[in-house]
Design a protein around this motif. Structure first.
Motif, mmCIF file in Angstrom:
data_model
loop_
_atom_site.group_PDB
_atom_site.id
_atom_site.type_symbol
_atom_site.label_atom_id
_atom_site.label_comp_id
_atom_site.label_asym_id
_atom_site.label_seq_id
_atom_site.Cartn_x
_atom_site.Cartn_y
_atom_site.Cartn_z
ATOM 1 N N GLU A 62 0.675 -1.297 -0.057
ATOM 2 C CA GLU A 62 0.096 -0.016 0.117
ATOM 3 C C GLU A 62 0.817 1.328 -0.036
ATOM 4 O O GLU A 62 0.456 2.292 -0.829
ATOM 5 C CB GLU A 62 -0.949 0.071 1.161
ATOM 6 N N THR A 63 1.752 1.396 0.934
ATOM 7 C CA THR A 63 2.693 2.571 0.940
ATOM 8 C C THR A 63 3.694 2.621 -0.268
ATOM 9 O O THR A 63 3.992 3.807 -0.736
ATOM 10 C CB THR A 63 3.507 2.523 2.235
ATOM 11 N N SER A 64 4.032 1.407 -0.837
ATOM 12 C CA SER A 64 4.884 1.464 -2.085
ATOM 13 C C SER A 64 4.067 2.071 -3.065
ATOM 14 O O SER A 64 4.587 3.014 -4.037
ATOM 15 C CB SER A 64 5.313 0.175 -2.501
ATOM 16 N N GLU A 65 2.864 1.727 -3.166
ATOM 17 C CA GLU A 65 1.882 2.062 -4.561
ATOM 18 C C GLU A 65 1.555 3.634 -4.249
ATOM 19 O O GLU A 65 1.695 4.253 -5.402
ATOM 20 C CB GLU A 65 0.575 1.433 -4.412
ATOM 21 N N ARG A 66 1.656 3.982 -3.188
ATOM 22 C CA ARG A 66 1.288 5.403 -2.843
ATOM 23 C C ARG A 66 2.507 6.350 -3.326
ATOM 24 O O ARG A 66 2.620 7.277 -4.066
ATOM 25 C CB ARG A 66 1.105 5.781 -1.408
ATOM 26 N N ALA A 67 3.962 5.758 -2.969
ATOM 27 C CA ALA A 67 5.023 6.525 -3.102
ATOM 28 C C ALA A 67 5.097 6.307 -4.889
ATOM 29 O O ALA A 67 5.575 7.435 -5.583
ATOM 30 C CB ALA A 67 6.100 5.611 -2.732
ATOM 31 N N LEU A 68 4.763 5.124 -5.499
ATOM 32 C CA LEU A 68 4.939 5.102 -7.042
ATOM 33 C C LEU A 68 4.083 5.976 -7.866
ATOM 34 O O LEU A 68 4.603 6.693 -8.703
ATOM 35 C CB LEU A 68 4.709 3.740 -7.352
ATOM 36 N N ALA A 69 2.886 6.276 -7.002
ATOM 37 C CA ALA A 69 1.910 7.304 -7.823
ATOM 38 C C ALA A 69 2.402 8.791 -7.524
ATOM 39 O O ALA A 69 2.338 9.551 -8.699
ATOM 40 C CB ALA A 69 0.584 7.373 -7.241
ATOM 41 N N HIS A 70 3.021 8.819 -6.132
ATOM 42 C CA HIS A 70 3.426 10.209 -6.079
ATOM 43 C C HIS A 70 4.633 10.599 -6.803
ATOM 44 O O HIS A 70 4.690 11.880 -7.320
ATOM 45 C CB HIS A 70 3.825 10.532 -4.409
ATOM 46 N N CYS A 71 5.493 9.798 -7.152
ATOM 47 C CA CYS A 71 6.650 10.046 -7.627
ATOM 48 C C CYS A 71 6.710 9.837 -9.260
ATOM 49 O O CYS A 71 7.597 10.233 -9.990
ATOM 50 C CB CYS A 71 7.797 8.982 -7.249
ATOM 51 N N ASN A 72 5.362 9.559 -9.716
ATOM 52 C CA ASN A 72 5.214 9.466 -11.364
ATOM 53 C C ASN A 72 6.017 8.273 -11.775
ATOM 54 O O ASN A 72 6.711 8.545 -12.769
ATOM 55 C CB ASN A 72 4.928 10.496 -11.928
ATOM 56 N N SER A 73 6.215 7.162 -11.152
ATOM 57 C CA SER A 73 7.311 6.381 -11.613
ATOM 58 C C SER A 73 6.742 5.096 -12.008
ATOM 59 O O SER A 73 5.612 4.660 -11.949
ATOM 60 C CB SER A 73 8.144 5.973 -10.195
ATOM 61 N N THR A 74 7.676 4.610 -12.965
ATOM 62 C CA THR A 74 6.973 3.324 -13.755
ATOM 63 C C THR A 74 8.067 2.087 -13.297
ATOM 64 O O THR A 74 7.914 1.093 -13.936
ATOM 65 C CB THR A 74 7.375 3.552 -15.051
ATOM 66 N N GLU A 75 8.980 2.454 -12.366
ATOM 67 C CA GLU A 75 9.838 1.362 -11.799
ATOM 68 C C GLU A 75 9.593 1.105 -10.211
ATOM 69 O O GLU A 75 9.770 2.200 -9.818
ATOM 70 C CB GLU A 75 11.240 1.631 -12.359
ATOM 71 N N MET A 76 9.492 0.001 -9.890
ATOM 72 C CA MET A 76 9.535 -0.383 -8.429
ATOM 73 C C MET A 76 10.608 -1.350 -8.345
ATOM 74 O O MET A 76 10.568 -2.644 -8.814
ATOM 75 C CB MET A 76 7.891 -1.042 -8.170
ATOM 76 N N MET A 77 11.309 -1.329 -7.231
ATOM 77 C CA MET A 77 12.386 -2.132 -6.848
ATOM 78 C C MET A 77 12.446 -2.581 -5.373
ATOM 79 O O MET A 77 12.206 -1.886 -4.777
ATOM 80 C CB MET A 77 13.663 -1.380 -7.260
ATOM 81 N N ILE A 78 12.482 -4.077 -5.255
ATOM 82 C CA ILE A 78 12.481 -4.240 -3.693
ATOM 83 C C ILE A 78 13.911 -4.876 -3.518
ATOM 84 O O ILE A 78 14.482 -5.523 -4.064
ATOM 85 C CB ILE A 78 11.699 -5.491 -3.696
ATOM 86 N N VAL A 79 14.295 -4.240 -2.276
ATOM 87 C CA VAL A 79 15.942 -4.797 -1.730
ATOM 88 C C VAL A 79 15.717 -4.921 -0.418
ATOM 89 O O VAL A 79 14.816 -4.647 0.213
ATOM 90 C CB VAL A 79 17.075 -3.388 -2.212
ATOM 91 N N GLY A 80 16.880 -5.784 0.013
ATOM 92 C CA GLY A 80 17.053 -5.978 1.366
ATOM 93 C C GLY A 80 16.604 -7.666 1.852
ATOM 94 O O GLY A 80 16.043 -8.138 0.817
ATOM 95 N N GLY A 81 17.018 -8.094 2.824
ATOM 96 C CA GLY A 81 16.746 -9.563 3.093
ATOM 97 C C GLY A 81 15.379 -10.078 2.727
ATOM 98 O O GLY A 81 15.304 -11.162 2.417
#
Length: 335
Positions: A242-261
């Motif tokens: 949910e929070t990632s989707e909101r950030a994606l929309a706010h930043c007008n981004s077309t790429e989402m990356m997951i990092v960390g263990g």
């Protein structure tokens, strides 16, 4: 051409990796594993690193098939992390840099994860979900810094999962989170749990307390350990998506990356993939070789810093347990 060696030891993973202009030469790692139901303490973790660091270093150099005289820069995790393990590995990195007469760079652990993810996946300018045992952040790059646009306000998602694994007395080998993931795949019934999203931030302490107080009762009521693992995963990952989707929309981004263990969890990747498809975005993720703490990510981030002209005075090559992602100026990236 820059060849960098990286030392990572901020938690229970001890890793040393060597990279040559983006080419992986070696990526060696060992993990401090405690008995079921137990966590890892800084003192014992530091002892594990101290006892194993020379063997891992030897393996990394042998695997890379290079001579130490060809290494351009020695890099180590400056922070964030657990004090005693950080200090132990930093001392080794400082010693090696002096013995080999090489420059030394302290790398932000979070930046290491991000830059490793970018080079492995090929993501250009993604919105980032950084999830691990000690950190949970939603990040976007802007004006030479990785800006934290959302984060946990208490414990990290990995810490939440690890502590729940202790309640069920699950094995810590290869990791508590992995064992929860495998059990969750067999879960059939979902328990309704607290769901805490506050704007762009998340909270996991409440859901953990709820599970601590009610796990035994739920098991008696007919729910299985698999059901409880499934329920916990579904709730905490939904909060992150949910929070990632909101950030994606706010930043007008077309790429989402997951990092960390926690980023190598297949269910988290699956949920994030669904969200990205609905938004017309692309998901980038890696496996345990690069998601879980490793020395290679420190070497790569350090190499990028070195090539951009960053140098550190010897007296600045210390450790910093609370080292924010946005405290680093990413001079190697263009806006």
């Amino acid at each position: 051409m820059v060849i960098a060696i990286g030392f990572e030891g901020s938690a229970n993973k001890l890793g040393i990796g060597i990279i040559k202009d983006g080419e992986v030469l070696s990526n060696c790692r060992t993990t401090y594993i405690t008995p079921p139901g137990a966590g890892f303490l800084p003192k014992e973790t530091a002892l594990h690193h101290r006892e194993n660091v020379l063997a891992v270093l030897k393996d990394a150099i042998n695997e890379s098939k290079i001579d130490v005289k060809d290494i351009d820069v020695v890099c180590y995790t400056k922070g964030p992390g657990m004090g005693a393990p950080l200090a132990t590995v930093a001392v080794v990195a400082r010693t090696v840099a002096q013995l080999w007469n090489k420059p030394l760079l302290g790398v932000n652990h979070c930046i290491g994860h991000i830059e490793m993810g970018r080079i492995i996946t090929g993501a250009k300018n993604p919105t980032i979900l950084y999830v691990s045992g000690g950190n949970t952040q939603v990040i976007a790059f802007c004006r030479k810094r990785y800006r934290i646009v959302g984060e946990t306000i208490d414990i990290a998602v990995g810490n939440c999962l690890d502590r729940f694994a202790r309640i069920l007395k699950l094995s810590n080998a290869p990791s508590p989170g992995y064992n929860i993931e495998q059990l969750a795949k067999k879960g059939k019934k979902c328990v309704t749990l607290p769901y805490c999203v506050k704007g762009m931030d998340v909270s996991f302490s409440g859901i953990l307390t709820y599970m601590e107080e009610r796990a035994a009762t739920l098991l008696k009521e007919g729910y299985t350990e698999e059901d409880l693992c499934f329920s916990l995963q579904e709730h905490v990952f939904a909060m992150l998506v949910e929070t990632s989707e909101r950030a994606l929309a706010h930043c007008n981004s077309t790429e989402m990356m997951i990092v960390g263990g926690v980023g190598c969890n297949e269910r988290l990747q699956e949920m994030m993939e669904i969200m990205c498809q609905e938004r017309g975005a692309t998901l980038f993720a890696t496996d345990e070789r690069y998601c879980i703490d490793n020395g290679l990510m420190i070497a790569h981030a350090g190499a990028e810093m070195y090539k951009s002209g960053i140098r550190m005075k010897w007296e600045d090559c210390t450790i910093l347990q609370r080292y924010r992602t946005d405290a680093v100026e990413a001079t190697w990236r263009k806006d």
